[in-house]
Design an enzyme around this catalytic site. Structure first.
Site, short mmCIF file in Angstrom:
data_model
loop_
_atom_site.label_atom_id
_atom_site.label_comp_id
_atom_site.label_asym_id
_atom_site.label_seq_id
_atom_site.Cartn_x
_atom_site.Cartn_y
_atom_site.Cartn_z
N LYS A 73 0.80 -1.24 0.00
CA LYS A 73 0.00 0.00 0.00
C LYS A 73 0.83 1.29 0.00
O LYS A 73 0.36 2.34 0.40
CB LYS A 73 -1.01 0.06 1.17
CG LYS A 73 -1.80 -1.19 1.45
CD LYS A 73 -2.21 -1.96 0.25
CE LYS A 73 -3.18 -1.27 -0.66
NZ LYS A 73 -3.37 -2.02 -1.92
N GLY A 75 2.32 2.43 -2.84
CA GLY A 75 2.41 2.98 -4.20
C GLY A 75 3.11 2.03 -5.17
O GLY A 75 3.64 2.45 -6.20
N HIS A 120 7.49 -7.50 -1.45
CA HIS A 120 7.17 -6.78 -0.20
C HIS A 120 8.10 -7.24 0.92
O HIS A 120 7.94 -6.83 2.07
CB HIS A 120 5.73 -7.10 0.25
CG HIS A 120 4.66 -6.42 -0.55
ND1 HIS A 120 4.72 -5.11 -0.94
CD2 HIS A 120 3.46 -6.89 -1.01
CE1 HIS A 120 3.61 -4.81 -1.61
NE2 HIS A 120 2.83 -5.86 -1.66
N TYR A 210 6.48 8.33 -1.60
CA TYR A 210 5.14 8.51 -2.17
C TYR A 210 4.76 10.00 -2.20
O TYR A 210 4.27 10.52 -3.21
CB TYR A 210 4.13 7.71 -1.35
CG TYR A 210 2.70 7.80 -1.83
CD1 TYR A 210 2.15 6.82 -2.65
CD2 TYR A 210 1.88 8.87 -1.44
CE1 TYR A 210 0.83 6.91 -3.08
CE2 TYR A 210 0.57 8.97 -1.87
CZ TYR A 210 0.05 7.99 -2.68
OH TYR A 210 -1.25 8.08 -3.12
N SER A 245 -0.92 8.99 -14.35
CA SER A 245 -1.82 9.76 -13.48
C SER A 245 -2.79 8.77 -12.81
O SER A 245 -3.07 7.70 -13.36
CB SER A 245 -2.61 10.79 -14.28
OG SER A 245 -3.57 10.13 -15.07
N GLY A 278 -5.70 7.80 -3.69
CA GLY A 278 -4.41 8.27 -4.20
C GLY A 278 -4.04 9.66 -3.71
O GLY A 278 -3.56 10.49 -4.47
#
Ligand code: A3P
Length: 315
Positions: A73, A75, A120, A210, A245, A278
């Site tokens: 989580k 990004g 991860h 992030y 985006s 986001g």
């Protein structure tokens, strides 16, 4: 508030065998993970964990390899897709990355070069080649309050409903060391990675934040291209900026490109529920004052005096 209030403590300190653990919090809501040698791993980690970890650490490297490393989580999909576009000089959406944590290691040996794969895992479990500087690493860090919110929503939204309770109950899990991880909690993951960056001069690592990506995406795209030593033209990198985006990635994820056979049990046609808000600072919409104080106290307890000083932009 002491976390031990919410959890029964394990009765043994050294675990040589893999165990499947279901931890229940004060409100009766559980999370499940695998425990191996006192570390927590995601329940989807194959088999007894130990053999899979051996496979990961001994993964043979190739000179152009790039390994993306994140706590969940933070990004992952965002950075994976921008790095993949830069690496392949294509604007096509690549969906969810191939993850060392869950796939048979033969999959990676068969991958065409240049390879970009993801984990991860906490630092001690990454491929040896990466720790020795033979594999480039892109590491992404996000403020942990937003990570906690994003993780909570994700676990509630997957088809397998990996958590089905209040945010407060979830936070007690997240703040403990007995949280689903790939070798440890967010705190362990972040301590180990940041200590490694300070102490291992061999690591070839690009550290992205992030919050910084949100503030200046183009500058970070250039950093990735330079780090990957890929020829790049400004006009192409500008197109990458548009293609990554939030809205564009979200739309592409809703197509067949977002589907993954591996995750069929978790989402519609294997489509993981990734693109939510986001934004920076969603934690302010979810944390109470008490939860925030509790978070800060645990952060201070676990992250002070570990030799690394990590400042976060929570705004
Ligand atoms: P939120 O749940 O806070 O919205 P991961 O890929 O590691 O699972 O991370 C998922 C998080 O990254 C989600 O956070 C998701 O919305 C966010 N994200 C994905 N693409 C993004 C983008 N283009 N811009 C900003 N955030 C993005």
């Amino acid at each position: 508030m002491l976390l031990s209030k919410f959890f029964e403590r394990p009765t043994r300190t050294i675990f040589l065998k893999m165990e499947c653990i279901t931890k229940t919090n004060y409100s009766g809501n559980a999370i499940t993970f695998k425990r191996y040698r006192g570390r927590t791993f995601h329940p989807d980690t194959p088999g007894n964990v130990g053999e899979h970890l051996d496979d990961i650490t001994s993964l043979p490297s190739r000179p152009e390899d790039v390994l993306l490393c994140t706590f969940a989580k933070s990004g992952t999909h965002w950075v994976f897709n921008m790095a993949k576009m830069i690496q392949t000089k294509s604007l096509q959406y690549s969906g969810t990355p191939k993850m060392l944590d869950y796939l048979d290691i033969g999959t990676f040996n068969k991958m065409a070069s240049p390879r970009l794969f993801h984990t991860h895992m906490t630092y001690p479990f990454i491929p040896k080649a990466a720790a020795e500087g033979k594999m480039k690493v892109i590491y992404v860090l996000r403020n942990p309050k937003d990570v906690a919110c994003s993780y909570y929503k994700f676990l509630c939204n997957v088809k397998t409903k990996e958590y089905d309770g209040s945010f407060d109950g979830f936070l007690q899990h997240f703040l403990s060391e007995e949280f689903i991880g790939s070798g440890g909690s967010w705190f362990t993951h972040t301590r180990e990675w940041n200590t490694a960056m300070l102490t291992n001069p061999d690591l070839k690592i690009l550290c992205l934040r992030y919050e910084n990506l949100k503030k200046d995406i183009y500058q970070n795209i250039v950093r990735i291209a330079e780090f990957m030593e890929v020829d790049h033209e400004v006009s192409f990198l500008k197109k990458v900026e548009e293609a990554v985006s939030f809205e564009h990635l979200k739309n592409e994820h809703a197509t067949v490109l977002g589907e993954r056979e591996l995750w069929k049990h978790k989402g519609d046609n294997g489509r993981l529920p990734i693109y939510r808000k986001g934004i920076i600072g969603d934690w302010k919409n979810m944390f109470t004052v008490t939860q925030n104080e509790q978070f800060d106290a645990v952060y201070k307890e676990k992250m002070t005096d570990v030799g690394v000083n990590i400042e976060f932009d929570y705004e």
